[in-house]
Design a protein around this motif. Structure first.
Motif, PDB file in Angstrom:
ATOM      1  N   TYR A   1       6.188   5.395  -7.829  1.00 34.03           N
ATOM      2  CA  TYR A   1       5.299   4.718  -6.905  1.00 34.03           C
ATOM      3  C   TYR A   1       6.211   4.303  -5.829  1.00 34.03           C
ATOM      4  O   TYR A   1       7.320   3.902  -5.796  1.00 34.03           O
ATOM      5  CB  TYR A   1       4.684   3.385  -7.448  1.00 34.03           C
ATOM      6  CG  TYR A   1       4.041   2.619  -6.339  1.00 34.03           C
ATOM      7  CD1 TYR A   1       2.665   3.072  -5.938  1.00 34.03           C
ATOM      8  CD2 TYR A   1       4.484   1.471  -5.783  1.00 34.03           C
ATOM      9  CE1 TYR A   1       1.942   2.196  -4.968  1.00 34.03           C
ATOM     10  CE2 TYR A   1       3.886   0.724  -4.953  1.00 34.03           C
ATOM     11  CZ  TYR A   1       2.576   1.188  -4.503  1.00 34.03           C
ATOM     12  OH  TYR A   1       1.912   0.392  -3.524  1.00 34.03           O
TER      13      TYR A   1
ATOM     14  N   GLY B   1       5.743   2.070  -1.952  1.00 30.53           N
ATOM     15  CA  GLY B   1       4.830   1.335  -0.869  1.00 30.53           C
ATOM     16  C   GLY B   1       5.543   0.665   0.096  1.00 30.53           C
ATOM     17  O   GLY B   1       6.748   0.312   0.215  1.00 30.53           O
TER      18      GLY B   1
ATOM     19  N   GLY C   1       1.027  -1.257  -0.009  1.00 30.86           N
ATOM     20  CA  GLY C   1       0.068  -0.065   0.056  1.00 30.86           C
ATOM     21  C   GLY C   1       0.860   1.320  -0.002  1.00 30.86           C
ATOM     22  O   GLY C   1       1.923   1.373   0.797  1.00 30.86           O
ATOM     23  N   GLY C   2       0.660   2.157  -0.808  1.00 31.82           N
ATOM     24  CA  GLY C   2       1.463   3.411  -0.898  1.00 31.82           C
ATOM     25  C   GLY C   2       0.860   4.598  -1.558  1.00 31.82           C
ATOM     26  O   GLY C   2      -0.275   4.654  -1.877  1.00 31.82           O
TER      27      GLY C   2
END
Length: 207
Positions: free
Chosen positions: A139, A141, A116-117
Protein backbone atom coordinates in the motif's frame (compact mmCIF):
# COMPACT_ATOMS: atom_id res chain seq x y z
CA UNK A 1 -21.10 -3.92 16.01
CA UNK A 2 -23.07 -6.42 18.08
CA UNK A 3 -22.65 -10.09 17.02
CA UNK A 4 -26.38 -10.42 16.35
CA UNK A 5 -26.26 -7.45 13.96
CA UNK A 6 -23.24 -8.86 12.16
CA UNK A 7 -24.87 -12.27 11.76
CA UNK A 8 -28.08 -10.68 10.49
CA UNK A 9 -26.15 -8.56 7.98
CA UNK A 10 -24.29 -11.61 6.72
CA UNK A 11 -27.56 -13.53 6.37
CA UNK A 12 -29.10 -10.68 4.35
CA UNK A 13 -26.03 -10.59 2.10
CA UNK A 14 -26.16 -14.33 1.47
CA UNK A 15 -29.87 -14.23 0.73
CA UNK A 16 -29.64 -11.21 -1.56
CA UNK A 17 -26.85 -12.78 -3.64
CA UNK A 18 -28.70 -16.07 -4.06
CA UNK A 19 -26.59 -18.32 -1.84
CA UNK A 20 -26.99 -21.94 -2.94
CA UNK A 21 -26.43 -24.70 -0.40
CA UNK A 22 -26.94 -27.59 -2.83
CA UNK A 23 -24.13 -29.43 -4.59
CA UNK A 24 -25.03 -27.50 -7.79
CA UNK A 25 -24.19 -24.20 -6.15
CA UNK A 26 -22.56 -22.35 -9.08
CA UNK A 27 -24.96 -23.05 -11.94
CA UNK A 28 -25.09 -19.30 -12.65
CA UNK A 29 -21.52 -19.56 -14.00
CA UNK A 30 -21.45 -20.82 -17.62
CA UNK A 31 -18.31 -22.96 -17.28
CA UNK A 32 -19.53 -24.66 -14.12
CA UNK A 33 -22.97 -25.20 -15.65
CA UNK A 34 -21.49 -26.72 -18.81
CA UNK A 35 -19.57 -29.21 -16.69
CA UNK A 36 -22.28 -30.22 -14.22
CA UNK A 37 -25.70 -29.47 -15.74
CA UNK A 38 -26.50 -33.07 -16.57
CA UNK A 39 -28.36 -35.89 -14.79
CA UNK A 40 -26.66 -37.80 -12.02
CA UNK A 41 -25.66 -41.42 -12.56
CA UNK A 42 -28.10 -44.03 -11.33
CA UNK A 43 -25.58 -45.73 -9.05
CA UNK A 44 -25.32 -44.11 -5.65
CA UNK A 45 -21.48 -44.35 -5.32
CA UNK A 46 -21.00 -42.55 -8.66
CA UNK A 47 -23.69 -40.00 -7.81
CA UNK A 48 -22.19 -39.26 -4.39
CA UNK A 49 -18.69 -38.97 -5.86
CA UNK A 50 -19.88 -36.41 -8.41
CA UNK A 51 -21.89 -34.48 -5.83
CA UNK A 52 -18.82 -34.28 -3.60
CA UNK A 53 -16.65 -33.07 -6.47
CA UNK A 54 -19.00 -30.38 -7.76
CA UNK A 55 -19.94 -29.13 -4.28
CA UNK A 56 -16.42 -27.77 -3.82
CA UNK A 57 -15.20 -27.18 -7.38
CA UNK A 58 -14.31 -23.51 -8.05
CA UNK A 59 -11.83 -24.02 -10.88
CA UNK A 60 -14.10 -21.95 -13.14
CA UNK A 61 -12.37 -18.77 -11.94
CA UNK A 62 -9.40 -19.47 -14.23
CA UNK A 63 -8.73 -16.29 -16.31
CA UNK A 64 -11.80 -14.55 -14.89
CA UNK A 65 -11.80 -10.88 -13.86
CA UNK A 66 -14.04 -8.70 -11.73
CA UNK A 67 -14.21 -6.14 -8.98
CA UNK A 68 -14.36 -5.89 -5.20
CA UNK A 69 -15.23 -3.73 -2.21
CA UNK A 70 -13.30 -4.09 1.04
CA UNK A 71 -12.99 -2.52 4.46
CA UNK A 72 -11.71 -3.19 7.93
CA UNK A 73 -9.62 -2.02 10.83
CA UNK A 74 -6.80 -2.92 13.11
CA UNK A 75 -4.42 -2.02 15.90
CA UNK A 76 -0.67 -1.46 16.36
CA UNK A 77 1.56 -3.04 19.05
CA UNK A 78 1.46 0.32 20.86
CA UNK A 79 -2.35 0.36 20.87
CA UNK A 80 -2.99 2.84 18.04
CA UNK A 81 -6.11 2.18 15.97
CA UNK A 82 -6.43 2.09 12.20
CA UNK A 83 -8.98 1.55 9.46
CA UNK A 84 -9.26 1.28 5.69
CA UNK A 85 -11.78 1.20 2.85
CA UNK A 86 -11.06 0.08 -0.70
CA UNK A 87 -12.50 -0.74 -4.11
CA UNK A 88 -10.75 -2.14 -7.12
CA UNK A 89 -10.26 -4.76 -9.81
CA UNK A 90 -9.13 -8.37 -9.59
CA UNK A 91 -7.89 -10.97 -12.05
CA UNK A 92 -7.38 -14.72 -11.76
CA UNK A 93 -4.33 -15.82 -13.82
CA UNK A 94 -5.18 -19.41 -12.86
CA UNK A 95 -7.74 -21.30 -10.81
CA UNK A 96 -5.44 -21.04 -7.77
CA UNK A 97 -4.06 -17.49 -8.01
CA UNK A 98 -5.36 -13.93 -7.93
CA UNK A 99 -4.01 -10.42 -8.48
CA UNK A 100 -5.78 -7.26 -7.39
CA UNK A 101 -5.33 -3.50 -7.71
CA UNK A 102 -7.42 -0.90 -5.96
CA UNK A 103 -7.91 2.62 -4.69
CA UNK A 104 -7.81 2.71 -0.91
CA UNK A 105 -8.18 5.14 1.94
CA UNK A 106 -6.38 4.32 5.18
CA UNK A 107 -6.00 6.05 8.51
CA UNK A 108 -4.05 5.50 11.71
CA UNK A 109 -4.03 7.35 15.00
CA UNK A 110 -0.26 6.86 15.02
CA UNK A 111 0.10 8.83 11.79
CA UNK A 112 -2.72 11.25 12.75
CA UNK A 113 -3.76 11.43 9.10
CA UNK A 114 -6.12 10.00 6.53
CA UNK A 115 -4.31 8.75 3.45
CA UNK A 116 -5.54 8.15 -0.08
CA UNK A 117 -3.58 5.84 -2.31
CA UNK A 118 -3.14 2.54 -4.10
CA UNK A 119 -3.28 -1.01 -2.78
CA UNK A 120 -2.12 -4.04 -4.77
CA UNK A 121 -1.40 -7.66 -4.03
CA UNK A 122 -1.24 -11.26 -5.10
CA UNK A 123 -2.84 -14.29 -3.47
CA UNK A 124 -2.71 -18.05 -3.85
CA UNK A 125 -5.71 -20.11 -2.82
CA UNK A 126 -7.26 -23.53 -3.15
CA UNK A 127 -9.61 -23.74 -6.20
CA UNK A 128 -12.55 -24.66 -3.99
CA UNK A 129 -15.78 -23.06 -2.82
CA UNK A 130 -14.43 -22.61 0.72
CA UNK A 131 -10.94 -21.44 -0.11
CA UNK A 132 -8.09 -20.67 2.32
CA UNK A 133 -5.52 -18.25 0.91
CA UNK A 134 -2.17 -16.61 1.57
CA UNK A 135 -0.99 -13.39 0.01
CA UNK A 136 1.43 -10.48 -0.14
CA UNK A 137 0.44 -6.87 -0.68
CA UNK A 138 1.69 -3.29 -0.84
CA UNK A 139 0.00 0.00 0.00
CA UNK A 140 1.16 3.52 -0.75
CA UNK A 141 -0.73 6.68 0.13
CA UNK A 142 -0.41 10.39 0.73
CA UNK A 143 -2.19 13.02 2.81
CA UNK A 144 -1.95 16.78 2.86
CA UNK A 145 -1.51 18.55 6.19
CA UNK A 146 -2.83 22.05 6.77
CA UNK A 147 -0.19 24.67 7.33
CA UNK A 148 -0.34 25.64 11.05
CA UNK A 149 -1.26 29.26 11.80
CA UNK A 150 1.99 29.82 13.72
CA UNK A 151 4.17 28.22 11.00
CA UNK A 152 6.25 30.15 8.44
CA UNK A 153 5.03 27.77 5.68
CA UNK A 154 2.64 29.21 3.09
CA UNK A 155 1.05 26.07 1.66
CA UNK A 156 -0.08 22.60 2.69
CA UNK A 157 2.54 19.85 2.75
CA UNK A 158 2.34 16.20 1.84
CA UNK A 159 2.84 13.30 4.22
CA UNK A 160 3.45 9.87 2.70
CA UNK A 161 2.64 6.46 4.13
CA UNK A 162 3.62 3.06 2.74
CA UNK A 163 3.28 -0.53 3.91
CA UNK A 164 4.15 -4.06 2.86
CA UNK A 165 2.07 -6.87 4.33
CA UNK A 166 1.73 -10.65 4.33
CA UNK A 167 -1.80 -11.92 4.83
CA UNK A 168 -3.84 -15.04 5.52
CA UNK A 169 -7.56 -15.52 5.05
CA UNK A 170 -10.43 -17.49 3.63
CA UNK A 171 -12.81 -17.00 0.70
CA UNK A 172 -16.34 -18.36 0.40
CA UNK A 173 -18.16 -18.41 -2.93
CA UNK A 174 -21.80 -17.53 -2.30
CA UNK A 175 -22.65 -18.59 -5.86
CA UNK A 176 -20.86 -18.72 -9.20
CA UNK A 177 -20.29 -14.97 -9.40
CA UNK A 178 -20.13 -13.62 -5.84
CA UNK A 179 -17.51 -14.21 -3.15
CA UNK A 180 -17.08 -13.01 0.43
CA UNK A 181 -13.66 -13.00 2.09
CA UNK A 182 -12.07 -12.38 5.47
CA UNK A 183 -8.39 -11.80 6.09
CA UNK A 184 -5.75 -10.83 8.63
CA UNK A 185 -2.65 -8.93 7.52
CA UNK A 186 0.38 -7.45 9.24
CA UNK A 187 1.34 -4.06 7.81
CA UNK A 188 5.06 -3.25 8.11
CA UNK A 189 4.90 0.49 7.48
CA UNK A 190 6.96 3.64 7.22
CA UNK A 191 5.81 5.06 10.56
CA UNK A 192 8.12 2.65 12.43
CA UNK A 193 7.87 -0.78 14.06
CA UNK A 194 5.82 0.51 17.02
CA UNK A 195 3.26 1.65 14.46
CA UNK A 196 3.08 -1.58 12.45
CA UNK A 197 -0.52 -2.71 12.15
CA UNK A 198 -2.53 -5.87 12.54
CA UNK A 199 -5.30 -5.28 10.00
CA UNK A 200 -8.47 -7.36 9.74
CA UNK A 201 -10.74 -7.02 6.73
CA UNK A 202 -13.89 -8.18 4.97
CA UNK A 203 -14.59 -7.95 1.25
CA UNK A 204 -17.20 -8.76 -1.37
CA UNK A 205 -16.05 -9.65 -4.88
CA UNK A 206 -17.89 -10.24 -8.13
CA UNK A 207 -16.81 -11.75 -11.43
Amino acid sequence: MRPSVGIASLAILLASTGCHLSSKWAMDHPEYAAKYDKPYADGKPDKWARMLKQSGDARFVDEESGGYLAGGGGVSPSGDGAGFAEFGLLYFPSSWSEARFGLAGAGSTAASNLFGGLNAGIRVHSPTRLSPFAGLGMYGGVSYDDCPDDSPCHHDHAHGFAAVYPELGVHYWVNGTTRISGNAAYWFNTEGRDSDLWMFGLSVSGI
